[in-house]
Motif scaffolding. Structure first.
Motif, PDB file in Angstrom:
ATOM      1  N   GLU A  88      51.650  27.037  40.996  1.00 22.23           N
ATOM      2  CA  GLU A  88      51.322  28.282  41.698  1.00 22.23           C
ATOM      3  C   GLU A  88      50.539  29.235  40.792  1.00 22.23           C
ATOM      4  OE1 GLU A  88      51.527  30.026  44.786  1.00 22.23           O
ATOM      5  OE2 GLU A  88      51.436  27.915  45.228  1.00 22.23           O
ATOM      6  N   ALA A  89      50.917  29.293  39.509  1.00 30.06           N
ATOM      7  CA  ALA A  89      50.159  30.115  38.559  1.00 30.06           C
ATOM      8  C   ALA A  89      48.741  29.573  38.405  1.00 30.06           C
ATOM      9  CB  ALA A  89      50.874  30.150  37.208  1.00 30.06           C
ATOM     10  N   ALA A  90      48.602  28.253  38.301  1.00 26.29           N
ATOM     11  CA  ALA A  90      47.275  27.647  38.182  1.00 26.29           C
ATOM     12  C   ALA A  90      46.427  27.937  39.416  1.00 26.29           C
ATOM     13  CB  ALA A  90      47.412  26.139  37.984  1.00 26.29           C
ATOM     14  N   ASN A  91      47.047  27.901  40.581  1.00 27.40           N
ATOM     15  CA  ASN A  91      46.336  28.151  41.835  1.00 27.40           C
ATOM     16  C   ASN A  91      45.771  29.566  41.870  1.00 27.40           C
ATOM     17  OD1 ASN A  91      45.368  27.807  44.428  1.00 27.40           O
ATOM     18  ND2 ASN A  91      47.361  27.911  45.404  1.00 27.40           N
ATOM     19  N   ASN A  92      46.584  30.560  41.510  1.00 23.21           N
ATOM     20  CA  ASN A  92      46.129  31.948  41.591  1.00 23.21           C
ATOM     21  C   ASN A  92      45.195  32.318  40.451  1.00 23.21           C
ATOM     22  OD1 ASN A  92      47.608  33.825  43.796  1.00 23.21           O
ATOM     23  ND2 ASN A  92      48.830  32.021  43.328  1.00 23.21           N
ATOM     24  N   ALA A  93      45.392  31.730  39.266  1.00 26.90           N
ATOM     25  CA  ALA A  93      44.442  31.974  38.180  1.00 26.90           C
ATOM     26  C   ALA A  93      43.081  31.390  38.542  1.00 26.90           C
ATOM     27  CB  ALA A  93      44.959  31.355  36.880  1.00 26.90           C
ATOM     28  N   SER A  94      43.087  30.248  39.195  1.00 29.38           N
ATOM     29  CA  SER A  94      41.834  29.651  39.652  1.00 29.38           C
ATOM     30  C   SER A  94      41.150  30.542  40.688  1.00 29.38           C
ATOM     31  CB  SER A  94      42.107  28.266  40.244  1.00 29.38           C
ATOM     32  OG  SER A  94      40.941  27.713  40.790  1.00 29.38           O
ATOM     33  N   ALA A  95      41.955  31.182  41.542  1.00 30.17           N
ATOM     34  CA  ALA A  95      41.387  32.091  42.550  1.00 30.17           C
ATOM     35  C   ALA A  95      40.639  33.247  41.889  1.00 30.17           C
ATOM     36  CB  ALA A  95      42.495  32.622  43.451  1.00 30.17           C
ATOM     37  N   ALA A  96      41.211  33.785  40.798  1.00 33.33           N
ATOM     38  CA  ALA A  96      40.508  34.844  40.067  1.00 33.33           C
ATOM     39  C   ALA A  96      39.269  34.284  39.380  1.00 33.33           C
ATOM     40  CB  ALA A  96      41.441  35.481  39.036  1.00 33.33           C
ATOM     41  N   GLY A  97      39.376  33.043  38.861  1.00 36.52           N
ATOM     42  CA  GLY A  97      38.233  32.439  38.181  1.00 36.52           C
ATOM     43  C   GLY A  97      37.046  32.208  39.098  1.00 36.52           C
ATOM     44  N   THR A  98      37.290  31.898  40.370  1.00 37.64           N
ATOM     45  CA  THR A  98      36.177  31.641  41.291  1.00 37.64           C
ATOM     46  C   THR A  98      35.304  32.873  41.509  1.00 37.64           C
ATOM     47  OG1 THR A  98      37.574  32.167  43.206  1.00 37.64           O
ATOM     48  CG2 THR A  98      37.429  29.847  42.545  1.00 37.64           C
ATOM     49  N   LEU A  99      35.855  34.061  41.238  1.00 40.56           N
ATOM     50  CA  LEU A  99      35.074  35.281  41.421  1.00 40.56           C
ATOM     51  C   LEU A  99      34.060  35.482  40.296  1.00 40.56           C
ATOM     52  CD1 LEU A  99      37.842  37.745  42.653  1.00 40.56           C
ATOM     53  CD2 LEU A  99      36.158  36.515  44.016  1.00 40.56           C
ATOM     54  N   VAL A 100      34.217  34.769  39.172  1.00 42.32           N
ATOM     55  CA  VAL A 100      33.243  34.899  38.076  1.00 42.32           C
ATOM     56  C   VAL A 100      31.869  34.396  38.513  1.00 42.32           C
ATOM     57  CG1 VAL A 100      32.654  34.215  35.731  1.00 42.32           C
ATOM     58  CG2 VAL A 100      35.012  34.814  36.285  1.00 42.32           C
ATOM     59  N   PRO A 101      31.706  33.133  38.944  1.00 37.83           N
ATOM     60  CA  PRO A 101      30.373  32.716  39.404  1.00 37.83           C
ATOM     61  C   PRO A 101      29.940  33.423  40.674  1.00 37.83           C
ATOM     62  CG  PRO A 101      31.988  30.989  39.831  1.00 37.83           C
ATOM     63  CD  PRO A 101      32.670  32.011  38.977  1.00 37.83           C
ATOM     64  N   LEU A 102      30.901  33.845  41.505  1.00 40.67           N
ATOM     65  CA  LEU A 102      30.526  34.532  42.747  1.00 40.67           C
ATOM     66  C   LEU A 102      29.856  35.872  42.456  1.00 40.67           C
ATOM     67  CD1 LEU A 102      30.642  34.681  45.863  1.00 40.67           C
ATOM     68  CD2 LEU A 102      32.855  35.826  45.615  1.00 40.67           C
ATOM     69  N   LEU A 103      30.449  36.680  41.593  1.00 46.30           N
ATOM     70  CA  LEU A 103      29.906  38.014  41.310  1.00 46.30           C
ATOM     71  C   LEU A 103      28.727  37.960  40.341  1.00 46.30           C
ATOM     72  CD1 LEU A 103      33.195  40.103  40.942  1.00 46.30           C
ATOM     73  CD2 LEU A 103      31.691  39.951  42.931  1.00 46.30           C
ATOM     74  N   ALA A 104      28.801  37.084  39.329  1.00 45.22           N
ATOM     75  CA  ALA A 104      27.789  37.079  38.274  1.00 45.22           C
ATOM     76  C   ALA A 104      26.545  36.294  38.656  1.00 45.22           C
ATOM     77  CB  ALA A 104      28.372  36.524  36.981  1.00 45.22           C
ATOM     78  N   ILE A 105      26.701  35.224  39.445  1.00 46.31           N
ATOM     79  CA  ILE A 105      25.562  34.363  39.769  1.00 46.31           C
ATOM     80  C   ILE A 105      25.273  34.328  41.266  1.00 46.31           C
ATOM     81  CG2 ILE A 105      24.557  32.072  39.356  1.00 46.31           C
ATOM     82  CD1 ILE A 105      26.642  31.566  37.262  1.00 46.31           C
ATOM     83  N   GLY A 106      26.288  34.680  42.081  1.00 44.92           N
ATOM     84  CA  GLY A 106      26.119  34.577  43.523  1.00 44.92           C
ATOM     85  C   GLY A 106      26.405  33.194  44.046  1.00 44.92           C
ATOM     86  N   LEU A 107      27.203  32.402  43.297  1.00 43.11           N
ATOM     87  CA  LEU A 107      27.519  31.034  43.687  1.00 43.11           C
ATOM     88  C   LEU A 107      28.975  30.945  44.146  1.00 43.11           C
ATOM     89  CD1 LEU A 107      25.881  28.815  40.921  1.00 43.11           C
ATOM     90  CD2 LEU A 107      25.086  29.186  43.256  1.00 43.11           C
TER      91      LEU A 107
END
Length: 502
Positions: free
Chosen positions: A299-318
């Motif tokens: 569950e921790a891995a799942n939610n940390a991954s959710a925060a990680g997905t926002l890095v390429p989304l905000l920085a690159i638009g991917l």
């Protein structure tokens, strides 16, 4: 730090704080329903944000995002029904805990682990996203083109179990993205003037996720009532805390890096976390029978991954996950295009969003722990009523985009496409990302060729582009090698995937 404090000042206004609370409540209430994952939750609640300001809408989506993620873990634990593939491992141990009378402890370690992982992940997001954006802004069109091709390749050739089905879904999405007159010439409009501006991505997302899923589940409804496990107030003993805190941290360490990669996602880190905890546990005999470490780590891995997905989304638009793709749709609906210049062009919005992630994560813990018994009662809603409501609200949301009945016809056609994709096992993520990235990919290709006066070699004229193509080649080789070993998988990760699937 100053920008982040300004973001908190915006997010903590009474109005925006109210939107955050509403977002967490709505996200959890919808996400806790059986068969509804975070992506479908966000897609279904898109219309809720249409009549508020962009900053309030993004703050509400932060709450919906984290609320939907937690709601999925609730159904996994209580019903053994994961809302998405990344919740499979939670169901494996969490449902066994619930059947042994430890549902409260399973829900508590999932909620607290989500809070810790989400907080650490958001801190890393705040630190990394601006730096990545500053780096990416120096890249040219060839590098952008290569990065987008990598993203399309990753979600089809790397993340899917069937590469052929993944590429079929991707090409369907690219075909939908071609509809319109973006190049000055009508393409695939079939003489219909209302298709001249293309198909609104909101309609595509709602149709593929909400309508397609509702039709699919309705086609397989059974009259057998669901077995609801009673839930009291979530709590954890000292032994539970002692056995959970290290899995929370290890799960976070697995989840965030995988979420931030274009070929990442939450499936691999959750399985890796489960394997690690089983190896390191002092109670290995409990695994497969309800080990709390098997809930805390994934569950921790799942939610940390959710925060990680926002890095390429905000920085690159991917967007690298289905949920990130729907969030990108929501931003585009307000005329916002995430990418290298997004943080500089909209600092108030971006930092309010980042601050609201901290707030939503905290509200998630404060609200959902006391309300766990209430969410469990929502699971008693008869499924015919549930999916009839989903169809109604999805249709209402699609109509509210342009207030045109023609959009309802498109919703129906694309909804049937979503049903057909589920019938034949086609993944929906490549389609949605193909619709979003297709026009952007075409734009970068056009700009690169225009600058070079048609010289195709410009596509590999930048060092970053060359590095990306090398990464793609390595991924392709790795995929081919892994495919040849599927008959006798050697990795323990593959063994775990097969065991959980069974």
């Amino acid at each position: 730090m100053e920008l982040l404090l300004d973001g908190f000042a915006t997010a903590l206004t009474p109005t925006n704080l109210l939107f955050a609370v509403i977002g967490v409540l709505l996200g959890t209430a919808v996400g806790v329903l059986p068969g509804i994952g975070p992506a479908m939750t966000v897609a279904l609640l898109l219309p809720v944000t249409y009549n508020v300001s962009p900053s309030s809408a993004l703050i509400m989506f932060a709450g919906i995002y984290y609320g939907g993620m937690y709601g999925g873990s609730t159904t996994s634990i209580l019903l053994n029904t994961p809302g998405e593939s990344s919740s499979v491992v939670t169901a494996l141990e969490g449902n066994k805990m619930a059947k042994k009378g430890r549902a409260a402890q399973a829900l508590a370690t999932a909620a607290i682990g989500s809070f810790i992982a989400g907080t650490i992940g958001t801190v890393l997001l705040v630190v990394l996203a601006p730096n990545i954006a500053d780096l990416v802004v120096t890249l040219g069109a060839p590098s952008y083109f290569a990065i987008m091709v990598l993203a399309l390749f990753a979600v089809t050739a790397v993340l899917g179990s069937s590469k052929l089905r993944g590429f079929v879904a991707l090409f369907l999405g690219l075909a939908i993205g071609l509809v319109g007159t973006t190049t000055g010439q009508a393409r695939m409009t079939f003489g219909e003037a209302k298709l001249a501006d293309g198909i609104d991505i909101v309609i595509v997302a709602v149709a593929i996720f909400a309508i397609g899923e509702a039709l699919w589940v309705a086609a397989h409804l059974r009259r057998k009532p669901l077995e609801i496990i009673p839930v009291g107030q979530p709590w954890m003993s000292r032994s539970d805390w002692r056995r959970s805190w290290m899995p929370w941290l290890r799960g976070t360490a697995y989840g965030f890096p995988f979420g931030a990669l274009p070929a990442g996602g939450a499936e691999v880190p959750t399985f890796l976390s489960y394997i690690t905890e089983r190896r390191l546990s002092k109670h290995p005999e409990e695994f497969g029978h309800g080990a709390i470490e098997g809930v805390a780590g994934p569950e921790a891995a799942n939610n940390a991954s959710a925060a990680g997905t926002l890095v390429p989304l905000l920085a690159i638009g991917l967007p690298t996950t289905a949920t990130a793709a729907v969030i990108l749709v929501a931003m585009q609906n307000y005329g916002l295009q995430p990418g290298p210049q997004f943080l500089d062009a909209n600092p108030e919005l971006v930092w309010a969003l980042l601050a609201s992630l901290f707030i939503a994560n905290t509200l998630l813990l404060l609200i959902n722990l006391p309300l766990a018994p209430v969410w469990a009662k929502l699971l008693q809603i008869p499924r015919p009523y549930l999916y009839a409501g989903i169809l109604f609200f999805a249709s209402l949301g699609a109509y509210s985009v342009n207030f045109d009945a023609f959009d309802l016809a498109l919703l129906g056609v694309l909804g049937l496409l979503g049903l057909a994709m589920r019938r034949f096992g086609l993944p929906v993520l490549p389609l949605v990302i193909g619709v979003i990235l297709g026009p952007l990919l075409e734009l970068q290709l056009t700009q690169a060729l225009a600058i070079s006066q048609g010289d195709v070699s410009t596509l590999w004229s930048e060092p970053v582009a060359v590095a990306v193509y090398i990464v793609m080649a390595l991924l392709l080789i790795g995929t081919i090698v892994a495919g040849r070993r599927t008959g006798t998988p050697s990795s323990e990760l593959e063994d775990e995937k097969q065991e959980v699937s069974a």
